[in-house]
Scaffold this active site. Structure first.
Site: not given
Ligand code: IMP
Ligand code: MG
Length: 185
Positions: A53, A109-110, A113
């Site tokens: 979302k 993507e938002d 991380d």
């Molecule tokens: P990754 O797979 O660790 O790169 O995480 C990606 C997903 O984790 C993003 O699409 C977000 O939905 C969520 N996410 C990562 N960091 C944050 C944050 O600081 N706040 C809120 N959601 C986050």
């Molecule tokens: Mg999220």
């Protein structure tokens, strides 16, 4: 006796540490990203794939600033559950119905991380023979631990804090905030 209704603050309390990107800064950068995307894709069919979302607000502003025809579809993936740390396990809940073959696919993507979500989704989307596959991330924490390509478009480099607002949530709260803020530890 008539009592005053209780007024809710936009954040529902005091959990916000500080505003990292204000509304004006976000709007200006998103408009710029739209122009960059328009310049980059000079021909062919463009499909924006919003990752739900978290990207829903970013995507809705972004598509209105891309000055060329394109289509929009969504994917639903979840990696976080209700906490602040990625579970490391990415589940796919909705797969786009649009045929990706021969299309320029831009995954929206938002925030990047750990990069695990991107890693998993890019591998999956590559098998569908798009003409090209790129990523547009509003935020990038620059802490990627897995081998993922640099997104072609990035809105802002983000601090390592946990961020909320403009689509980003903590346990499904705060998505509606028009700015991006760091959550109190
Ligand atoms: P990754 O797979 O660790 O790169 O995480 C990606 C997903 O984790 C993003 O699409 C977000 O939905 C969520 N996410 C990562 N960091 C944050 C944050 O600081 N706040 C809120 N959601 C986050
Ligand atoms: Mg999220």
């Amino acid at each position: 006796m008539h009592t005053q209704p209780k007024v809710l603050s936009p954040t529902g309390g005091h959990e916000i540490e500080d505003i990292v990107f204000d509304q004006e800064t976000i709007q200006a950068r998103v408009a710029e990203l739209g122009r960059e995307i328009g310049d980059y894709y000079r021909s062919g069919d463009l499909l924006l794939l919003g990752l739900l979302k978290g990207s829903f607000i970013f995507l809705s502003d972004l598509v209105r600033s891309i000055p060329r025809p394109h289509r929009v579809d969504f994917m639903v993936a979840a990696s976080y559950g209700t906490g602040k740390k990625s579970s490391g396990h990415v589940r796919l809940h909705y797969d786009p119905e649009t045929n990706l073959e021969g299309k320029h696919v831009l995954l929206v993507e938002d925030i990047v991380d750990s990069g695990r979500t991107l890693h998993r989704l890019l591998r999956l989307l590559e098998t569908r023979d798009p003409a090209s596959l790129e990523v547009c991330a509003l935020l990038h924490k620059r802490v990627v631990s897995v081998d993922v390509p640099e997104p072609r478009f990035v809105g802002f480099d983000a601090p390592p804090a946990f961020l909320v607002g403009y689509g980003l949530d903590y346990a499904e709260e705060f998505r509606h905030l028009p700015f991006i803020a760091a959550l109190k530890e």
